[in-house]
Design a protein around this motif. Structure first.
Motif, PDB file in Angstrom:
ATOM      1  N   ILE A   1       0.828  -1.277  -0.116  1.00 16.43           N
ATOM      2  CA  ILE A   1      -0.064  -0.044  -0.040  1.00 16.43           C
ATOM      3  C   ILE A   1       0.867   1.301   0.248  1.00 16.43           C
ATOM      4  O   ILE A   1       0.305   2.375  -0.272  1.00 16.43           O
ATOM      5  CB  ILE A   1      -1.040  -0.043   1.269  1.00 16.43           C
ATOM      6  N   ILE A   2       2.114   0.871   0.337  1.00 15.24           N
ATOM      7  CA  ILE A   2       2.873   2.533   0.333  1.00 15.24           C
ATOM      8  C   ILE A   2       3.001   3.202  -0.784  1.00 15.24           C
ATOM      9  O   ILE A   2       2.664   4.521  -0.903  1.00 15.24           O
ATOM     10  CB  ILE A   2       4.458   2.098   0.935  1.00 15.24           C
ATOM     11  N   PRO A   3       3.266   2.547  -1.860  1.00 12.86           N
ATOM     12  CA  PRO A   3       3.248   3.360  -3.179  1.00 12.86           C
ATOM     13  C   PRO A   3       2.009   3.885  -3.613  1.00 12.86           C
ATOM     14  O   PRO A   3       1.675   5.035  -4.265  1.00 12.86           O
ATOM     15  CB  PRO A   3       3.615   2.190  -4.393  1.00 12.86           C
ATOM     16  N   ILE A   4       0.943   3.150  -3.238  1.00 11.34           N
ATOM     17  CA  ILE A   4      -0.571   3.757  -3.456  1.00 11.34           C
ATOM     18  C   ILE A   4      -0.729   4.917  -2.398  1.00 11.34           C
ATOM     19  O   ILE A   4      -1.434   5.941  -3.110  1.00 11.34           O
ATOM     20  CB  ILE A   4      -1.705   2.774  -2.928  1.00 11.34           C
ATOM     21  N   VAL A   5      -0.274   5.085  -1.343  1.00 12.18           N
ATOM     22  CA  VAL A   5      -0.339   6.216  -0.567  1.00 12.18           C
ATOM     23  C   VAL A   5       0.098   7.360  -1.246  1.00 12.18           C
ATOM     24  O   VAL A   5      -0.261   8.540  -1.136  1.00 12.18           O
ATOM     25  CB  VAL A   5       0.204   6.093   0.881  1.00 12.18           C
ATOM     26  N   THR A   6       1.455   7.171  -1.716  1.00 12.90           N
ATOM     27  CA  THR A   6       2.351   8.274  -2.255  1.00 12.90           C
ATOM     28  C   THR A   6       1.418   8.808  -3.517  1.00 12.90           C
ATOM     29  O   THR A   6       1.124   9.994  -3.373  1.00 12.90           O
ATOM     30  CB  THR A   6       3.590   7.654  -2.595  1.00 12.90           C
ATOM     31  N   ILE A   7       0.976   8.034  -4.382  1.00 13.35           N
ATOM     32  CA  ILE A   7       0.429   8.670  -5.541  1.00 13.35           C
ATOM     33  C   ILE A   7      -1.012   9.038  -5.418  1.00 13.35           C
ATOM     34  O   ILE A   7      -1.850   9.963  -6.047  1.00 13.35           O
ATOM     35  CB  ILE A   7       0.323   7.520  -6.755  1.00 13.35           C
ATOM     36  N   PHE A   8      -1.662   8.376  -4.224  1.00 11.32           N
ATOM     37  CA  PHE A   8      -2.947   9.050  -3.944  1.00 11.32           C
ATOM     38  C   PHE A   8      -3.106  10.417  -3.366  1.00 11.32           C
ATOM     39  O   PHE A   8      -3.896  11.363  -3.726  1.00 11.32           O
ATOM     40  CB  PHE A   8      -3.680   7.991  -2.998  1.00 11.32           C
ATOM     41  N   GLY A   9      -1.948  10.667  -2.561  1.00 13.92           N
ATOM     42  CA  GLY A   9      -1.924  12.017  -2.048  1.00 13.92           C
ATOM     43  C   GLY A   9      -1.445  13.048  -3.303  1.00 13.92           C
ATOM     44  O   GLY A   9      -1.967  14.189  -3.024  1.00 13.92           O
ATOM     45  N   LEU A  10      -0.707  12.692  -3.807  1.00 10.50           N
ATOM     46  CA  LEU A  10      -0.358  13.507  -4.850  1.00 10.50           C
ATOM     47  C   LEU A  10      -1.439  14.099  -5.976  1.00 10.50           C
ATOM     48  O   LEU A  10      -1.769  14.863  -6.358  1.00 10.50           O
ATOM     49  CB  LEU A  10       0.794  13.263  -5.759  1.00 10.50           C
ATOM     50  N   ASP A  11      -2.190  12.951  -6.222  1.00  9.20           N
ATOM     51  CA  ASP A  11      -3.168  12.854  -7.335  1.00  9.20           C
ATOM     52  C   ASP A  11      -4.373  13.685  -6.629  1.00  9.20           C
ATOM     53  O   ASP A  11      -5.212  14.761  -7.285  1.00  9.20           O
ATOM     54  CB  ASP A  11      -3.671  11.356  -7.574  1.00  9.20           C
ATOM     55  N   LEU A  12      -4.785  13.462  -5.509  1.00  5.75           N
ATOM     56  CA  LEU A  12      -5.789  14.146  -4.851  1.00  5.75           C
ATOM     57  C   LEU A  12      -5.496  15.539  -4.536  1.00  5.75           C
ATOM     58  O   LEU A  12      -6.316  16.357  -4.694  1.00  5.75           O
ATOM     59  CB  LEU A  12      -5.821  13.746  -3.286  1.00  5.75           C
ATOM     60  N   GLY A  13      -4.291  15.949  -4.340  1.00  2.34           N
ATOM     61  CA  GLY A  13      -3.688  17.330  -4.298  1.00  2.34           C
ATOM     62  C   GLY A  13      -3.884  17.819  -5.687  1.00  2.34           C
ATOM     63  O   GLY A  13      -4.269  19.193  -5.652  1.00  2.34           O
ATOM     64  N   SER A  14      -3.470  17.334  -6.500  1.00  6.44           N
ATOM     65  CA  SER A  14      -3.571  17.760  -7.837  1.00  6.44           C
ATOM     66  C   SER A  14      -4.937  18.314  -8.427  1.00  6.44           C
ATOM     67  O   SER A  14      -5.420  19.297  -8.991  1.00  6.44           O
ATOM     68  CB  SER A  14      -3.054  17.206  -8.996  1.00  6.44           C
ATOM     69  N   VAL A  15      -5.802  17.206  -8.004  1.00 11.58           N
ATOM     70  CA  VAL A  15      -7.518  17.412  -8.279  1.00 11.58           C
ATOM     71  C   VAL A  15      -7.980  18.626  -7.407  1.00 11.58           C
ATOM     72  O   VAL A  15      -8.871  19.559  -7.977  1.00 11.58           O
ATOM     73  CB  VAL A  15      -8.297  15.962  -8.105  1.00 11.58           C
ATOM     74  N   LEU A  16      -7.421  18.677  -6.149  1.00  8.78           N
ATOM     75  CA  LEU A  16      -7.997  19.750  -5.271  1.00  8.78           C
ATOM     76  C   LEU A  16      -7.440  21.175  -6.006  1.00  8.78           C
ATOM     77  O   LEU A  16      -8.022  22.071  -5.856  1.00  8.78           O
ATOM     78  CB  LEU A  16      -7.441  19.833  -3.965  1.00  8.78           C
ATOM     79  N   GLY A  17      -6.352  21.042  -6.618  1.00 10.88           N
ATOM     80  CA  GLY A  17      -5.867  22.306  -7.270  1.00 10.88           C
ATOM     81  C   GLY A  17      -6.678  22.745  -8.525  1.00 10.88           C
ATOM     82  O   GLY A  17      -6.402  23.798  -9.115  1.00 10.88           O
ATOM     83  N   GLY A  18      -7.278  21.842  -8.868  1.00 10.56           N
ATOM     84  CA  GLY A  18      -8.293  22.064 -10.116  1.00 10.56           C
ATOM     85  C   GLY A  18      -8.323  20.782 -11.379  1.00 10.56           C
ATOM     86  O   GLY A  18      -7.463  20.567 -11.749  1.00 10.56           O
ATOM     87  N   ALA A  19      -9.363  20.196 -10.934  1.00  9.66           N
ATOM     88  CA  ALA A  19      -9.689  19.320 -12.046  1.00  9.66           C
ATOM     89  C   ALA A  19     -10.373  19.706 -13.450  1.00  9.66           C
ATOM     90  O   ALA A  19     -11.203  19.988 -13.631  1.00  9.66           O
ATOM     91  CB  ALA A  19     -10.702  18.343 -11.526  1.00  9.66           C
ATOM     92  N   VAL A  20      -9.119  20.091 -14.084  1.00 10.88           N
ATOM     93  CA  VAL A  20      -9.340  21.256 -15.544  1.00 10.88           C
ATOM     94  C   VAL A  20     -10.229  20.363 -16.548  1.00 10.88           C
ATOM     95  O   VAL A  20     -11.170  20.886 -16.787  1.00 10.88           O
ATOM     96  CB  VAL A  20      -8.238  21.678 -15.931  1.00 10.88           C
ATOM     97  N   LEU A  21      -9.917  19.356 -16.873  1.00  9.97           N
ATOM     98  CA  LEU A  21     -10.480  18.812 -17.769  1.00  9.97           C
ATOM     99  C   LEU A  21     -12.117  18.105 -17.664  1.00  9.97           C
ATOM    100  O   LEU A  21     -12.852  18.185 -18.207  1.00  9.97           O
ATOM    101  CB  LEU A  21      -9.706  17.653 -18.249  1.00  9.97           C
ATOM    102  N   VAL A  22     -12.062  17.719 -16.344  1.00 18.54           N
ATOM    103  CA  VAL A  22     -13.620  17.165 -15.997  1.00 18.54           C
ATOM    104  C   VAL A  22     -14.556  18.327 -15.907  1.00 18.54           C
ATOM    105  O   VAL A  22     -15.718  18.353 -16.387  1.00 18.54           O
ATOM    106  CB  VAL A  22     -13.442  16.188 -14.802  1.00 18.54           C
ATOM    107  N   GLU A  23     -13.803  19.520 -15.286  1.00 20.27           N
ATOM    108  CA  GLU A  23     -14.622  20.443 -15.015  1.00 20.27           C
ATOM    109  C   GLU A  23     -15.272  21.105 -16.563  1.00 20.27           C
ATOM    110  O   GLU A  23     -16.343  21.583 -16.632  1.00 20.27           O
ATOM    111  CB  GLU A  23     -14.117  21.554 -14.010  1.00 20.27           C
ATOM    112  N   LYS A  24     -14.278  21.489 -17.317  1.00 16.65           N
ATOM    113  CA  LYS A  24     -14.611  22.195 -18.546  1.00 16.65           C
ATOM    114  C   LYS A  24     -15.426  21.299 -19.524  1.00 16.65           C
ATOM    115  O   LYS A  24     -16.161  21.755 -20.190  1.00 16.65           O
ATOM    116  CB  LYS A  24     -13.252  22.295 -19.112  1.00 16.65           C
TER     117      LYS A  24
END
Length: 336
Positions: free
Chosen positions: A258-281
């Motif tokens: 689960i350790i690599p999953i924790v890494t990528i989930f944190g970064l992915d969630l942070g990037s989506v919170l910063g703006g889910a550009v493609l989905v929103e548009k």
């Protein structure tokens, strides 16, 4: 553990300062180094046909004629303690955190971001739960039943999710499930405080579209990590001791995988919170990503710079949380 968290906090603050410096340099200094005069930069805020007096007023308000370090100090000071801007007729108080003032719309950037943020937050929470849950579950099943029909099925979905962009999946789901067959509600956003049912129903398709793209990678990572962990000595030792297979899989193998999953989930969630550009548009949702696209089109540089800092903040905070989770999952990380 406490000292580890303190060290990571100081590192996060230092990284935030570096991000503010890079953002300020890109949006306010780099154009001048590229040959653009301060008058040309000011003209982007008031239009081509304007008087020299109006141009000088914008230069004074934005501080384009000040030295670099003075401009940067004022920029950081405004973020920390707030500042004042002149809108041409009066002074406007911009309270901390002051991410700038839009001279296109004559509005403060921070309240504007907060106005659009609930849409992006709703997308991130719902989509994150879906892509993490489906990705981990499907990855575990694929690893435990390697070579079976379920393994091939989930790997096929994973390959499809990686191949199809979210701006194609979202409208396609909306067309099939909402517009043509009325199975789900047309994508929309209703504040959860106003109507929780409409909030949930209106975001189901955006959640599915977002999760479909992200979950594919989580399935593959979980499967690979589980296969490696199940071949390790500690897993074979757990089986030799007579532990139930469920305990071996979830308590021993999954914890290691689960350790690599924790890494990528944190970064992915942070990037989506910063703006889910493609989905929103693509689904006409007015979140941070949509605001960023609109601001870029309007050349509203203070708003774009504010959104950049806002997104960077979430990515840095997500990385900090990931580090803390690392330390709890693997105590060896604390000594690094």
């Amino acid at each position: 553990m406490l000292m580890f968290i303190v060290r990571r906090l100081f590192a996060a603050v230092g990284l935030l300062l570096v991000v503010t410096l890079a953002t300020f340099f890109i949006f306010y200094i780099l154009p001048q180094w590229g040959g653009e005069s301060i008058q040309e930069m000011a003209r982007q805020y008031v239009g081509r046909n304007t008087s020299p007096a109006a141009l000088q007023g914008v230069i004074d308000r934005l501080g384009f004629d000040k030295p670099f370090f003075v401009q940067y100090f004022d920029y950081v000071k405004g973020i920390v303690v707030g500042t004042q801007y002149s809108n041409g007729t009066s002074l406007v108080q911009c309270n901390a955190p002051c991410l700038g003032y839009s001279f296109r719309n004559y509005t403060q950037v921070w309240p504007t971001i907060l106005q659009y943020f609930p849409v992006t937050l709703s997308l991130a929470i719902g989509g994150g739960v879906l892509w993490l849950g489906f990705g981990v579950v499907s990855g575990v099943i694929s690893a435990v039943r390697k070579g079976s029909f379920m393994d091939r099925f989930f790997m096929g979905i994973s390959l499809t999710g990686v191949s199809l962009p979210v701006y194609f999946v979202g409208p396609l789901l909306a067309l099939v499930l909402a517009y043509n067959n009325n199975i789900l509600q047309v994508p929309s956003y209703t504040p959860i405080t106003q109507n929780a049912g409409s909030w949930f129903a209106g975001l189901l398709i955006p959640w599915f579209a977002l999760a479909f793209s992200f979950a594919a990678l989580y399935t593959r990572l979980t499967r690979g990590g589980m296969l490696d962990a199940m071949n390790e000595d500690f897993t074979r030792t757990a089986r030799a001791k007579g532990l139930p297979e469920r305990t071996v899989i979830f308590k021993h193998a999954l914890r290691a995988a689960i350790i690599p999953i924790v890494t990528i989930f944190g970064l992915d969630l942070g990037s989506v919170l910063g703006g889910a550009v493609l989905v929103e548009k693509s689904l006409s949702l007015n979140g941070i990503g949509s605001l960023a696209i609109t601001s870029i089109g309007n050349q509203d540089f203070p708003t774009v710079a504010g959104i950049t800092l806002f997104g960077a903040f979430f990515i840095i905070m997500a990385n900090l949380i990931v580090d803390v989770l690392y330390a709890s999952l693997d105590p060896r990380v604390r000594v690094s």
